[in-house]
Scaffold this active site. Sequence first.
Site, PDB file in Angstrom:
ATOM      1  N   GLU A 187       0.679  -1.197  -0.090  1.00 44.11           N
ATOM      2  CA  GLU A 187       0.147   0.053   0.007  1.00 44.11           C
ATOM      3  C   GLU A 187       0.971   1.287   0.143  1.00 44.11           C
ATOM      4  O   GLU A 187       0.744   2.011   1.063  1.00 44.11           O
ATOM      5  CB  GLU A 187      -0.931  -0.082   1.117  1.00 44.11           C
ATOM      6  CG  GLU A 187      -1.923  -1.062   1.206  1.00 44.11           C
ATOM      7  CD  GLU A 187      -3.020  -0.960   1.985  1.00 44.11           C
ATOM      8  OE1 GLU A 187      -3.167   0.190   2.635  1.00 44.11           O
ATOM      9  OE2 GLU A 187      -4.002  -1.733   2.100  1.00 44.11           O
ATOM     10  N   GLU A 191      -5.316  -8.450   0.412  1.00 46.38           N
ATOM     11  CA  GLU A 191      -5.950  -8.067   1.843  1.00 46.38           C
ATOM     12  C   GLU A 191      -7.528  -7.652   1.488  1.00 46.38           C
ATOM     13  O   GLU A 191      -7.879  -7.253   0.468  1.00 46.38           O
ATOM     14  CB  GLU A 191      -5.556  -6.754   2.215  1.00 46.38           C
ATOM     15  CG  GLU A 191      -4.443  -6.942   3.110  1.00 46.38           C
ATOM     16  CD  GLU A 191      -3.702  -5.881   3.694  1.00 46.38           C
ATOM     17  OE1 GLU A 191      -4.522  -4.624   4.173  1.00 46.38           O
ATOM     18  OE2 GLU A 191      -2.332  -5.611   3.837  1.00 46.38           O
TER      19      GLU A 191
HETATM   20  C1  PNW Z   1      -4.352  -1.657   5.308  1.00 44.58           C
HETATM   21  N1  PNW Z   1      -7.500   4.164   4.909  1.00 44.58           N
HETATM   22  O1  PNW Z   1      -4.312  -0.451   5.899  1.00 44.58           O
HETATM   23  C2  PNW Z   1      -2.799  -2.338   5.620  1.00 44.58           C
HETATM   24  O2  PNW Z   1      -2.326  -2.875   4.749  1.00 44.58           O
HETATM   25  C3  PNW Z   1      -3.099  -3.169   6.942  1.00 44.58           C
HETATM   26  O3  PNW Z   1      -1.993  -3.045   7.480  1.00 44.58           O
HETATM   27  C4  PNW Z   1      -4.310  -2.607   7.851  1.00 44.58           C
HETATM   28  O4  PNW Z   1      -4.113  -2.921   9.174  1.00 44.58           O
HETATM   29  C5  PNW Z   1      -5.362  -2.845   7.074  1.00 44.58           C
HETATM   30  O5  PNW Z   1      -5.559  -2.328   5.747  1.00 44.58           O
HETATM   31  C6  PNW Z   1      -6.828  -2.498   7.645  1.00 44.58           C
HETATM   32  O6  PNW Z   1      -6.626  -1.005   7.926  1.00 44.58           O
HETATM   33  C7  PNW Z   1      -5.132   0.690   5.633  1.00 44.58           C
HETATM   34  O7  PNW Z   1      -7.322   4.980   5.736  1.00 44.58           O
HETATM   35  C8  PNW Z   1      -5.190   1.885   6.515  1.00 44.58           C
HETATM   36  O8  PNW Z   1      -8.051   4.315   4.094  1.00 44.58           O
HETATM   37  C9  PNW Z   1      -5.646   2.792   6.319  1.00 44.58           C
HETATM   38  C10 PNW Z   1      -6.785   3.035   5.200  1.00 44.58           C
HETATM   39  C11 PNW Z   1      -6.567   1.967   4.177  1.00 44.58           C
HETATM   40  C12 PNW Z   1      -5.756   0.810   4.506  1.00 44.58           C
END
Ligand code: PNW
Length: 486
Positions: free
Chosen positions: A204, A392
């Site tokens: 990401e 994911e």
């Molecule tokens: C992803 N947003 O994070 C990550 O790859 C993981 O480590 C995380 O735990 C998971 O998704 C759940 O959050 C994100 O704010 C964190 O849009 C924030 C966002 C999207 C993905």
Amino acid sequence: MLNRFSRRTFARLLGSAALAPTVLPTFSALADERHSTPPAPRHFPQGFLWGSATASYQVEGAVNEDGRGTSIWDTFSHTPGKVKNGDTGDAADDHYHRYKEDVQLMKALGLKTYRFSVAWPRIFPQGTRTPNPKGLDFYNRVVDELLAHGIQPYCTLFHWDLPQALEDKGGWQSRDTSEAFANYAGYVAGHLSDRVKHFMTLNEMSSFVDLGYGNGIHAPGLKLPPEGLNQVRHHAVLAHGLGVQAIRAHAKPGTKVGLAENATACVPVIETPEHIAAAAKAYRETNAGYLTAVMEGRYTDAYLRRAGADAPKFTPADMKAIGSPLDFVGLNVYTPAYVRADDSPAGFAMVPPPASFPHMMSSWLHVGPEALYWSPKLAAQLWNIKEIYITENGASSTDVLTPDGHVYDTDRVMYFRNYLTQLHRAVSEGVPVRGYFCWSLMDNYEWADGYQYRFGIHYVDFATQKRTPKLSAHFYKEVITRNGLA
Ligand code: PNW
């Protein structure tokens, strides 16, 4: 109407009518018959890889053990006010010591594959120069344990825990970090690729760049102006590209390389040709600084125009590295971004979710199962991708353990069932999705949200480290056993 009844129902209805001519067939009789017929099986292709994912800082703990260096998340989580409840990853799931138990959880689910990440500061405590053999040993043990249980390891090389020593020298603002990443990636792939066949460079990019250097809610907590932010973005895609080259140079032949990106999952507001065409344009443009650059080896004209004087500085050689061909693309899919056709020159407009749009505990996590259809579909179409993984997909809840030790996370089961239905739709149409990793194997450190928002299919009591399968784990096990929807 009658020809819709099975012969048996028809005979029974006739029979009951003969015995009691005044009694008409009841709806309940029909319903009983329907319920005794299992739904048509909706299988995934043979060999579809069912998996689950975690990331080093979110699960490992043991932050001061075996020579691990400090990461930007250690620094950030220990800075007052940055993380909910002041939670840190110091202990997290203690996976560093409990990985064998955690592989047993995977085994019990019937997982075919597991996606984990390597903590860069365990391998190079200072980011570069001298490797720390004890750090690598940990991942050797994890990989061996997985393989001993028939679970294929999928390895991510960077899931946000940048060595602090590199941040002190500018972090992702410096192109040296892209080069340091490539060295590290080549080193790890060189040592693990005798057993690990799939590597992902960065997880990401759009999250760690925009949240870490744009609005500052993730480590290292910077709020750079557009010019600086675009340069960080460029260094991220460059790290990916140089990393791909380094992995290919050091890994065993046949090793597959990709990335795990949460491309903005554009979804047409209505499935009509004009909105679908608009969604495809939007997919390319909203991801222009990240996945589009990687897939095309160039920044789109519109991206550079929009950036204007703030555009990143780059060379043709950079773009060639960034566009290095990949063996597969990993997509993290959580939330939809609705798109409509529009008369503007871009040909599309984004439609922000109304305040009432349903979401999980994380306020950004809008529930839109179609995202899991459209994201792989549009990516495959736009760039002719031959191998996609959903690296994911998952949901945050405030799960509670009942007194008799269960977690009935019906909301997460609802989420998975609906998203997987859309994934099945994509796969049935020939979209080349080869596997799916649910996020996450177990509750863990949810970055700036700390431990409060739970994403696991196993409940973790963080005081005792006891793991309990939630209802969603039972559901997922059923999906895996059937290789189809449950
Ligand atoms: C992803 N947003 O994070 C990550 O790859 C993981 O480590 C995380 O735990 C998971 O998704 C759940 O959050 C994100 O704010 C964190 O849009 C924030 C966002 C999207 C993905």
